[in-house]
Design a protein around this motif. Structure first.
Motif, PDB file in Angstrom:
ATOM      1  N   LEU A  75       0.812  -1.208   0.000  1.00 25.58           N
ATOM      2  CA  LEU A  75       0.000   0.000   0.000  1.00 25.58           C
ATOM      3  C   LEU A  75       0.848   1.262   0.000  1.00 25.58           C
ATOM      4  CD1 LEU A  75      -2.751  -1.027   2.594  1.00 25.58           C
ATOM      5  CD2 LEU A  75      -2.974  -0.947   0.100  1.00 25.58           C
ATOM      6  N   SER A  76       2.021   1.205   0.617  1.00 26.12           N
ATOM      7  CA  SER A  76       2.883   2.383   0.687  1.00 26.12           C
ATOM      8  C   SER A  76       3.684   2.604  -0.591  1.00 26.12           C
ATOM      9  CB  SER A  76       3.844   2.267   1.872  1.00 26.12           C
ATOM     10  OG  SER A  76       4.637   1.090   1.747  1.00 26.12           O
ATOM     11  N   SER A  77       3.885   1.556  -1.389  1.00 26.82           N
ATOM     12  CA  SER A  77       4.643   1.717  -2.645  1.00 26.82           C
ATOM     13  C   SER A  77       4.021   0.872  -3.745  1.00 26.82           C
ATOM     14  CB  SER A  77       6.107   1.315  -2.433  1.00 26.82           C
ATOM     15  OG  SER A  77       6.188  -0.020  -1.948  1.00 26.82           O
TER      16      SER A  77
ATOM     17  N   SER B  11       6.572   7.722   1.943  1.00 29.15           N
ATOM     18  CA  SER B  11       5.683   7.442   0.801  1.00 29.15           C
ATOM     19  C   SER B  11       4.536   8.431   0.725  1.00 29.15           C
ATOM     20  CB  SER B  11       5.148   6.017   0.902  1.00 29.15           C
ATOM     21  OG  SER B  11       4.305   5.873   2.032  1.00 29.15           O
ATOM     22  N   LEU B  12       4.065   8.912   1.896  1.00 30.78           N
ATOM     23  CA  LEU B  12       2.965   9.874   1.887  1.00 30.78           C
ATOM     24  C   LEU B  12       3.408  11.257   1.432  1.00 30.78           C
ATOM     25  CD1 LEU B  12       1.039   8.985   5.195  1.00 30.78           C
ATOM     26  CD2 LEU B  12       0.410   8.417   2.849  1.00 30.78           C
ATOM     27  N   SER B  13       4.685  11.555   1.600  1.00 37.25           N
ATOM     28  CA  SER B  13       5.163  12.898   1.250  1.00 37.25           C
ATOM     29  C   SER B  13       5.034  13.189  -0.242  1.00 37.25           C
ATOM     30  CB  SER B  13       6.625  13.050   1.684  1.00 37.25           C
ATOM     31  OG  SER B  13       7.445  12.096   0.993  1.00 37.25           O
ATOM     32  N   GLN B  14       5.066  12.158  -1.075  1.00 38.86           N
ATOM     33  CA  GLN B  14       4.954  12.389  -2.521  1.00 38.86           C
ATOM     34  C   GLN B  14       3.530  12.761  -2.950  1.00 38.86           C
ATOM     35  OE1 GLN B  14       5.397   8.765  -4.880  1.00 38.86           O
ATOM     36  NE2 GLN B  14       5.010   7.532  -3.047  1.00 38.86           N
ATOM     37  N   PHE B  15       2.560  12.528  -2.055  1.00 39.67           N
ATOM     38  CA  PHE B  15       1.179  12.853  -2.401  1.00 39.67           C
ATOM     39  C   PHE B  15       0.685  14.130  -1.731  1.00 39.67           C
ATOM     40  CE2 PHE B  15       1.281   8.084  -2.355  1.00 39.67           C
ATOM     41  CZ  PHE B  15       1.310   7.928  -3.734  1.00 39.67           C
ATOM     42  N   THR B  16       1.487  14.753  -0.884  1.00 38.75           N
ATOM     43  CA  THR B  16       1.046  15.972  -0.198  1.00 38.75           C
ATOM     44  C   THR B  16       0.921  17.157  -1.150  1.00 38.75           C
ATOM     45  OG1 THR B  16       3.360  16.402   0.370  1.00 38.75           O
ATOM     46  CG2 THR B  16       1.993  15.271   2.019  1.00 38.75           C
TER      47      THR B  16
ATOM     48  N   GLU C  15      -5.465  15.888   0.490  1.00 44.78           N
ATOM     49  CA  GLU C  15      -5.973  16.099   1.860  1.00 44.78           C
ATOM     50  C   GLU C  15      -5.695  14.889   2.745  1.00 44.78           C
ATOM     51  OE1 GLU C  15     -10.182  17.227   4.095  1.00 44.78           O
ATOM     52  OE2 GLU C  15     -10.110  16.804   1.949  1.00 44.78           O
ATOM     53  N   ARG C  16      -5.940  13.702   2.216  1.00 44.69           N
ATOM     54  CA  ARG C  16      -5.677  12.505   3.021  1.00 44.69           C
ATOM     55  C   ARG C  16      -4.194  12.342   3.307  1.00 44.69           C
ATOM     56  NH1 ARG C  16      -9.742   7.573   1.269  1.00 44.69           N
ATOM     57  NH2 ARG C  16     -11.665   8.784   1.272  1.00 44.69           N
ATOM     58  N   ALA C  17      -3.339  12.627   2.338  1.00 49.46           N
ATOM     59  CA  ALA C  17      -1.896  12.479   2.553  1.00 49.46           C
ATOM     60  C   ALA C  17      -1.398  13.454   3.606  1.00 49.46           C
ATOM     61  CB  ALA C  17      -1.157  12.690   1.230  1.00 49.46           C
ATOM     62  N   VAL C  18      -1.881  14.696   3.576  1.00 43.77           N
ATOM     63  CA  VAL C  18      -1.453  15.692   4.571  1.00 43.77           C
ATOM     64  C   VAL C  18      -1.936  15.297   5.964  1.00 43.77           C
ATOM     65  CG1 VAL C  18      -1.756  18.084   5.291  1.00 43.77           C
ATOM     66  CG2 VAL C  18      -1.285  17.559   2.894  1.00 43.77           C
TER      67      VAL C  18
END
Length: 822
Positions: free
Chosen positions: A482-484, A534-539, A548-551
């Motif tokens: 899920l993270s990559s 992994s979430l930083s690439q979607f912020t 919004e979900r990534a932030v």
């Protein structure tokens, strides 16, 4: 002069590229020949032009010469002229007005062959003016001594009616006479015309029912019987008493006839006329189904198709009869003809039950495999997938006894079809409604993850592994996926689902029963840092939902990392002694409460529409003020906020302020004052003179309909495993009357080249004509009665005036006399 044979031979002898020059020279030659005074040369030229017109060349320029050939006294030349007229004339042809007397002359000819070609030509070139001028001549042809002339006259009358509907009122009694004509061909032609007319306005032809029934019982011509039965199909809904009369005769036809077309029309009439709901409806339906079985034993594919159509019409009232024909219907699913397969798919849901569903789904999936030998179009592939999904969820999964088999089938469908989004929604639907199958569904999603799943089915993978993460066998592998994920093949909508599922799986993994050791702490820190990375690439994503979900979850995971870094490991000294270290409560409790407090339940599709409307009274306070006086907030010199009450104005102050306001806006051109002196002061308005109107707004009544449960026939054999199906949730106090089904938009269908516009026949209503005739006769009788009374009293007759009009004239005269005397 070349003949037609020479022209065709010369055209065929031309090499490639020489045809055009040859045709141009031939048309030029024909232009000179049609101007010849020799009728034979002119007729031959017209015949050659007819052939050229069939090759695609224009013939409209020779329309006047065609009329000249039509007027020839020789039959062979006249026939060529009518043939050219049929090929080239249309409603906009200018010379059509010249053909009226010509056709009238030919219709009155002593040669039956000339009458025949005139009728045939008129049927192709008829216009409203020709129909109006020639309908009486055609009616006289109905009494001709030759049967083939009478037959053609009856048939051409249908074209006359389409162009000039008024002729139908005149010709209807003559048509009724032709049903008793001694020649069978004339009777057959009349039945054919009446059948076509009855398609638009069948109620006009109920008076023909006795004659038609007599023909039904006496005629041996199958084609005429088919037409008569079609006629009764249109008449029985208008006259229910015909059903009782027709049932014995139709039963006799079903028992004795071997003509498949006649059998089909008889079955169609039985179904359309509502005869299956009568006292002997079950026996009649059984006979119809048994006769339809013989349709599928024939090699003709057309019989298979119409047999499926007839079964589809019988099924709504006698569904149980299709249980014995499930083998025939399943064989039609594998037929090489796509139209037969589509009709069989319409019947599949009627024969599907717990016993037949696996075999049906297996046959349908076999057609989707690459190794299938059937001709499968993309439209048909999508239709097959939709039918499989409908069969599964029919009656709230009532036909499924093994849900693991159904889930595995849906997962396999994602690999061989292009309907991944619909299949993913159905997998989620099964997982939500059936608790017992959730572990198997999660295991299937883990298998898809190990296979590197891509496409729209990833929506179901992310949603299910996140919502039911407690059934995961390897949460760490799922977190890594899920993270990559393969972002190049996943849309932003699915990636947003993955971000949400990542937090759920992570929370479940952290609070799982493992010892809190240094190695576990370090592994969780590494795992959390990877998730944050992994979430930083979607912020900064362009999709707002994903961003919004990534932030949000990046902030939550940063807090989790801080708590993990400061969490102690090993034994901790407390007042009561030593206690083992535990993971941070922020992860095990706080993050868990974000997702695990409530279990999601399926929501009904119409739940939002059934939310009751709030009852709001606009005359009442929505939020009543706490203080009777308004409060004004201001700042003092030390920037401290001070709240002071503002006293309400007394009546004198209100009047003074109102006067000041009026004085201020008196000369303002952009303000309309209702109390402007130019309009009138309140004292000058006579309130009593204002009319009082009663306005009845009428409060609408809300009718709450009780939701009736459909009775369902239970299967005798119990399911293998008792399965609990979670029902849909509806809002509290749901209003079932608030849903209005919008009427489907009419679809514009493309007209066929063979389409006949018979809309003008809708204006012909014999019942209305009879009523108008009756009113006209009553008016004439009343007028005659008034004239007789006037004559008996010695008063002058009032021509064209009724008794009522005479009374009005006398009344008017007496009023004038009173005015003069006063």
């Amino acid at each position: 002069m070349k003949s037609l044979n020479s022209l065709i031979k010369g055209f065929r002898a031309c090499k490639d590229g020489g045809n055009t020059e040859y045709i141009v020279s031939a048309i030029a030659q024909c232009r000179n020949e049609v101007k010849s005074q020799d009728p034979d040369i002119k007729a031959t030229a017209i015949l050659k032009l007819v052939w050229l017109e069939m090759m695609g060349y224009d013939l409209s320029w020779a329309s006047f010469h065609i009329v000249e050939v039509m007027s020839s006294p020789k039959y062979l030349q006249k026939r060529i002229g009518y043939l050219a007229a049929v090929q080239s004339f249309n409603k906009d042809t200018d010379v059509l007005m010249l053909t009226t007397n010509l056709i009238k002359k030919d219709l009155n000819s002593s040669n039956p062959l000339e009458i025949s070609i005139a009728i045939n030509g008129l049927s192709h070139i008829v216009t409203p003016s020709l129909a109006r001028d020639l309908n009486h001549d055609l009616l006289s042809m109905l009494s001709h001594s030759r049967p083939f002339v009478r037959k053609k006259a009856v048939l051409v009358l249908y074209k006359i009616f389409l162009q000039y509907p008024e002729a139908l009122r005149i010709a209807f009694p003559r048509l009724q006479e032709k049903l008793d004509d001694p020649d069978p061909s004339v009777v057959g032609a009349t039945v054919n015309v009446v059948c076509e007319l009855a398609r638009k306005a069948p109620k006009n032809y109920l008076v023909l029912a006795p004659q038609l029934f007599n023909l039904l019982t006496t005629s041996q011509n199958n084609w005429m019987l088919i037409k008569i039965i079609k006629l009764f199909t249109a008449l029985t809904p208008l006259e229910p008493r015909l059903v009782k009369k027709l049932v014995p005769q139709l039963t006799h036809i079903l028992q004795t006839s071997s003509a498949m077309s006649l059998l089909y029309e008889a079955i169609n009439t039985v179904v359309s006329g509502g005869m299956l709901s009568g006292p002997n409806g079950d026996a009649l339906a059984t006979m119809c189904v048994s006769k339809l079985c013989s349709f599928f034993e024939e090699p003709d594919q057309n019989l298979h198709y119409v047999g499926l159509l007839a079964l589809a019409r019988i099924a709504p009232t006698h569904n149980y009869l299709l249980a014995d024909m499930d083998g025939v219907i399943l064989d039609c699913i594998d037929d090489s003809d796509m139209s037969i397969r589509l009709r069989a798919l319409d019947l599949v849901h009627l024969i599907a039950d717990k016993r037949t569903l696996p075999d049906i789904v297996k046959r349908l999936i076999r057609q989707l495999l690459p190794s299938s030998t059937l001709d499968i179009s993309p439209f048909y592939r999508v239709d097959v997938v939709h039918r499989i999904l409908e069969l599964g969820k029919k009656d709230s999964f009532g036909n499924i006894s093994n849900f693991e088999w159904f889930v595995a089938t849906l997962v396999d469908l994602t690999k061989i079809s292009n309907c991944e989004e619909e299949i993913a929604q159905e997998i989620i639907n099964v997982a939500i409604r059936v608790r017992s199958v959730r572990p198997f569904v999660v295991a299937q999603m883990e298998r898809l993850i190990s296979e590197g799943v891509e496409g729209n089915v990833c929506f179901a993978v992310g949603w299910i592994v996140g919502e039911y993460c407690s059934f995961l066998r390897d949460p760490v592998t799922t977190i890594h996926y899920l993270s990559s994920p393969p972002t190049g093949h996943i849309s932003t909508d699915i990636q947003a689902i993955y971000v949400h599922a990542l937090a759920k799986v992570y929370t479940h993994y952290v609070r799982s029963s493992q010892e809190w050791t240094v190695s576990r702490k370090s592994s969780l820190q590494i795992l959390t840092e990877k998730i944050i990375s992994s979430l930083s690439q979607f912020t900064t994503s362009s999709d707002l939902e994903l961003q919004e979900r990534a932030v949000q979850f990046s902030s939550i995971f940063n807090l989790a990392l801080e708590f993990l870094s400061s969490a102690p490991v090993g034994e901790i000294l407390h007042d009561n002694g030593f206690e083992d270290g535990k993971p941070p409560r922020f992860i095990t409790e706080t993050m868990t409460e974000l997702f695990g407090l409530y279990e999601l339940a399926p929501v009904g599709p119409s739940a939002q529409a059934r939310v009751p409307l709030p009852q709001v009274d606009l005359n009442e306070w929505i939020v009543r003020p706490s203080s009777p006086d308004p409060v004004f907030v201001e700042q003092d010199e030390e920037n401290d906020l001070i709240a002071t009450k503002v006293p309400r104005d007394n009546p004198q102050d209100k009047e003074r302020k109102e006067a000041e306001r009026r004085e201020r806006i008196r000369d303002d051109p952009f303000y309309i004052d209702s109390l402007n002196p130019t309009i009138g002061t309140p004292a000058e308005i006579d309130v009593d003179s204002i009319p009082i109107m009663e306005l009845d707004l009428g409060t609408p009544k809300v009718i709450v309909k009780s939701k009736k449960k459909k009775s369902r026939r239970r299967d005798i054999s119990p399911p293998r495993v008792p399965v609990e199906i979670i029902q849909e949730e509806m809002p509290e106090g749901a209003d079932y009357s608030s849903i209005s089904k919008s009427a489907p938009k009419p679809t514009e269908t493309k007209k066929s080249l063979l389409h006949v516009d018979a809309s003008k026949l809708l204006d012909v209503d014999f019942e209305r004509d009879e009523e108008n005739e009756r009113l006209r006769e009553e008016e004439e009788r009343a007028s005659l009665k008034a004239k007789k009374l006037a004559k008996m009293e010695g008063k002058p007759e009032m021509e064209g005036k009724s008794e009522t009009e005479g009374f009005l004239h006398k009344k008017k005269a007496s009023l004038i006399l009173k005015m003069l005397t006063s």
